[in-house]
Design an enzyme around this catalytic site. Sequence first.
Site, PDB file in Angstrom:
ATOM      1  N   HIS A 155      -2.258  -7.486  -0.361  1.00 60.15           N
ATOM      2  CA  HIS A 155      -1.950  -6.879  -1.457  1.00 60.15           C
ATOM      3  C   HIS A 155      -1.219  -7.361  -2.229  1.00 60.15           C
ATOM      4  O   HIS A 155      -0.495  -8.624  -2.246  1.00 60.15           O
ATOM      5  CB  HIS A 155      -1.200  -5.400  -0.791  1.00 60.15           C
ATOM      6  N   CYS A 214      -1.237  -3.875  -7.794  1.00 61.27           N
ATOM      7  CA  CYS A 214      -1.987  -3.370  -6.423  1.00 61.27           C
ATOM      8  C   CYS A 214      -3.600  -2.804  -6.605  1.00 61.27           C
ATOM      9  O   CYS A 214      -4.497  -3.486  -6.132  1.00 61.27           O
ATOM     10  CB  CYS A 214      -1.065  -2.524  -5.720  1.00 61.27           C
ATOM     11  N   HIS A 230       0.550   3.171  -3.934  1.00 65.58           N
ATOM     12  CA  HIS A 230       0.015   1.729  -3.517  1.00 65.58           C
ATOM     13  C   HIS A 230      -1.226   1.472  -2.564  1.00 65.58           C
ATOM     14  O   HIS A 230      -1.364   2.308  -1.850  1.00 65.58           O
ATOM     15  CB  HIS A 230       1.216   1.035  -2.985  1.00 65.58           C
TER      16      HIS A 230
END
Length: 354
Positions: free
Chosen positions: A329, A269, A317
């Site tokens: 993402h 990510c 994240h």
Amino acid sequence: MAAHRRPRQRSLGGNTARTAVTLALAGAATAAAFEGTGNAEPQLTPAQVKAEVDRLYQEAETATEKYDGAREKADAAQRRLNSLRDEAARRQQKLNTARDELGSLAAAQYRDGAIDPSWQLALSSDPDRYLDGAAFAERAGDRQAGTVTRVREQLREIEQLRSDARAELTSLRSRQAEVRRHKQTVTAKLGEARRLLARLTPAERSRIAGAGAGAGHASRSASDTRAALEQAGSVAASGSRAAAAVAYAYQKLGSPYVWGATGPNAFDCSGLVQAAYRSAGVSLPRTTYAQIDAGRRVPRSQLQPGDLVFFYSGISHVGIYIGNGRMIHAPNPSAPVRVAPVDEMPFAGATRVS
């Protein structure tokens, strides 16, 4: 007499023996059943498997960010160590040159002989020439003293460089051990997630991979990607660099998630975010923990395309906001880079990269 007779020992025969054997077998079977029950894995529903896998992926991603940070620090320590070693080598070369110069001066003195100056003046056939030579020798002595001083200084500098290098090497080994620990944690979490998913049928795995995410969360076809790219051109980003980062992220739709990867063909990510802004000429830190402080914080109500959106209380994240409540993402190993709603994970904050 009868009162003193020993009781007769009855043998286990006939029905009594059969009863004992039956009871023993029943007891063993019961124990085995209990033992089997204790060791058997619980039968989880697909929804339960999804919840457990999501938890494992989130924990693995937390460990991945720690791994990325530790590896970044280890790389920096390695660069500092290499620089110290290079500088020490350069200083050593200068020291060797100074030592050679001292050796030449010492050899010249030995050849000329160390005669008391007053006797040299008395025995000289040309006192004026001797005095000129004595003045030259004094200047040479001053030069020699200066060389000795430089050698001593260089020795101290080299020892300091070597001491710094030893400390940096200790730091590097500590960072490398930290990298290995986080890598083991990530590997264990992902392995457990794969084991759970393997218990499902392909159809069940496919259903839970896209559960609750809508069309944007599912794997994208080539036509979906083309449509997304066309939409990207019509979405106003907060600046030219943000627009370039968003365009890069759209181009990477469908790329696999690989923990620790920063592109160009696979990402985790924070690796996707770093690569997207790198393509726009902006250098971002490697981890989510550092990326959230790499720009100006903005409230969720004021998000613009290109803003970085962060999730979970541990800031583990990150995605790139693209407008209309959606982001791009790199989710986890079970899903490629894709479009998803921002509200599918616990929102932790947002940053606008300047």
